[in-house]
Scaffold this active site. Sequence first.
Site, mmCIF file in Angstrom:
data_model
loop_
_atom_site.group_PDB
_atom_site.id
_atom_site.type_symbol
_atom_site.label_atom_id
_atom_site.label_comp_id
_atom_site.label_asym_id
_atom_site.label_seq_id
_atom_site.Cartn_x
_atom_site.Cartn_y
_atom_site.Cartn_z
ATOM 1 N N ASN A 9 0.878 -1.174 0.000
ATOM 2 C CA ASN A 9 0.000 0.000 0.000
ATOM 3 C C ASN A 9 0.912 1.221 0.000
ATOM 4 O O ASN A 9 1.487 1.569 1.026
ATOM 5 C CB ASN A 9 -0.895 -0.027 1.248
ATOM 6 N N TRP A 10 1.032 1.838 -1.158
ATOM 7 C CA TRP A 10 1.982 2.958 -1.295
ATOM 8 C C TRP A 10 1.467 4.222 -0.617
ATOM 9 O O TRP A 10 2.198 5.204 -0.514
ATOM 10 C CB TRP A 10 2.272 3.232 -2.779
ATOM 11 N N LYS A 11 0.204 4.216 -0.215
ATOM 12 C CA LYS A 11 -0.430 5.401 0.396
ATOM 13 C C LYS A 11 -0.217 6.628 -0.508
ATOM 14 O O LYS A 11 -0.125 6.470 -1.730
ATOM 15 C CB LYS A 11 0.076 5.586 1.830
ATOM 16 N N HIS A 95 -9.494 1.199 5.142
ATOM 17 C CA HIS A 95 -8.205 1.395 5.818
ATOM 18 C C HIS A 95 -8.419 2.307 7.025
ATOM 19 O O HIS A 95 -9.216 3.245 6.967
ATOM 20 C CB HIS A 95 -7.183 1.998 4.847
ATOM 21 N N GLU A 97 -6.764 4.672 8.153
ATOM 22 C CA GLU A 97 -6.541 6.099 7.882
ATOM 23 C C GLU A 97 -7.797 6.730 7.294
ATOM 24 O O GLU A 97 -8.107 7.888 7.569
ATOM 25 C CB GLU A 97 -5.305 6.258 6.966
ATOM 26 N N GLU A 167 -5.097 -4.880 10.639
ATOM 27 C CA GLU A 167 -4.078 -3.850 10.804
ATOM 28 C C GLU A 167 -4.299 -3.143 12.131
ATOM 29 O O GLU A 167 -5.119 -2.200 12.205
ATOM 30 C CB GLU A 167 -4.160 -2.830 9.664
ATOM 31 N N GLY A 173 2.836 2.349 10.798
ATOM 32 C CA GLY A 173 3.772 3.456 10.649
ATOM 33 C C GLY A 173 4.525 3.805 11.922
ATOM 34 O O GLY A 173 5.192 4.836 11.990
ATOM 35 N N SER A 212 3.768 -2.082 10.221
ATOM 36 C CA SER A 212 5.229 -2.144 10.379
ATOM 37 C C SER A 212 5.802 -3.518 10.031
ATOM 38 O O SER A 212 6.737 -3.995 10.664
ATOM 39 C CB SER A 212 5.639 -1.724 11.798
ATOM 40 N N GLY A 233 2.982 -0.919 4.228
ATOM 41 C CA GLY A 233 3.031 0.490 3.886
ATOM 42 C C GLY A 233 4.458 0.919 3.602
ATOM 43 O O GLY A 233 4.995 0.747 2.500
ATOM 44 N N GLY A 234 5.117 1.471 4.610
ATOM 45 C CA GLY A 234 6.447 2.049 4.446
ATOM 46 C C GLY A 234 7.443 1.139 3.749
ATOM 47 O O GLY A 234 8.204 1.587 2.867
HETATM 48 P P1 13P Z 1 3.187 0.438 7.624
HETATM 49 O O1 13P Z 1 3.699 -0.834 7.006
HETATM 50 O O2 13P Z 1 3.881 1.671 7.148
HETATM 51 O O3 13P Z 1 3.103 0.332 9.133
HETATM 52 O O4 13P Z 1 1.661 0.617 7.124
HETATM 53 C C1 13P Z 1 0.802 -0.448 7.215
HETATM 54 C C2 13P Z 1 -0.445 -0.108 6.497
HETATM 55 O O5 13P Z 1 -1.187 0.779 6.894
HETATM 56 C C3 13P Z 1 -0.739 -0.828 5.244
HETATM 57 O O6 13P Z 1 -2.009 -0.583 4.781
#
Ligand code: 13P
Length: 252
Positions: A9-11, A95, A97, A167, A173, A212, A233-234
Amino acid sequence: MREILVAGNWKMNGSSSGSEELVDGIVAGVPAGNGFELLVCPPFPYLAAVAARLAGSGVKLGAQNVSEHDAGAYTGEVAPAMLKDVGCQYVIVGHSERRAMYDESSARVAAKFQSAQAAGLTPILCVGETLSERENGQTEAVVDEQLGAVVDAAGVAAFESAVIAYEPVWAIGTGMTATPEQAQDVHRHIREQLAMQDKVVADGVQILYGGSMKGDNAAGLLAMQDIDGGLIGGASLKAAVFLAIAAAAASN
Ligand code: 13P
């Protein structure tokens, strides 16, 4: 036998050239092996260009959000059929967020899940608790509400062609990963909730862990019985780091 799905997930990160470089790096380094799938979820503006570069690679494409409406006067929204049209197979819905920052209720998430499926996309339904909810012993209740809203709206059979991502919000993050045991407990609970309605569907649905996940903790998480992949994500923003997680899945 459930395949492992490693999803990035590149956000809201990257650029036109950066996303092309990232996807080229991923395609060039896909590890050999069976039993795992790779998926990238770039921001909307880069989907079509990434789709073109993924062609023939076996790496799948998804979006990060979708409208619950099919078409019409919804300024700024993107319809499920549009995602399908540019080559998406998956879309993330619910998600944390979006739930937290854009006030997406479980009812709206359920509507997005259904409209995505109706357009032939596989929804990835995200669920998970905040730190205070965990500390108050509400993890299962929170997950049950988020999952239950979709099961009630779409029916348990809808999970024959859907993915779930657990999640924990406190792990996203933050560098604070759930331990494999903490994650497994919730994954097992989710599967049991579905199994109360349909054991075959529950046994077949992929449940990803997100929060993470990195190259050095992926193998431990993916070794757990009910963890069928990761939503990353990251660590999905650098091809080599994402590929390290893919390698852990390939050797699982
Ligand atoms: P991180 O891997 O950056 O913690 O993010 C996880 C995430 O929200 C994937 O959708």
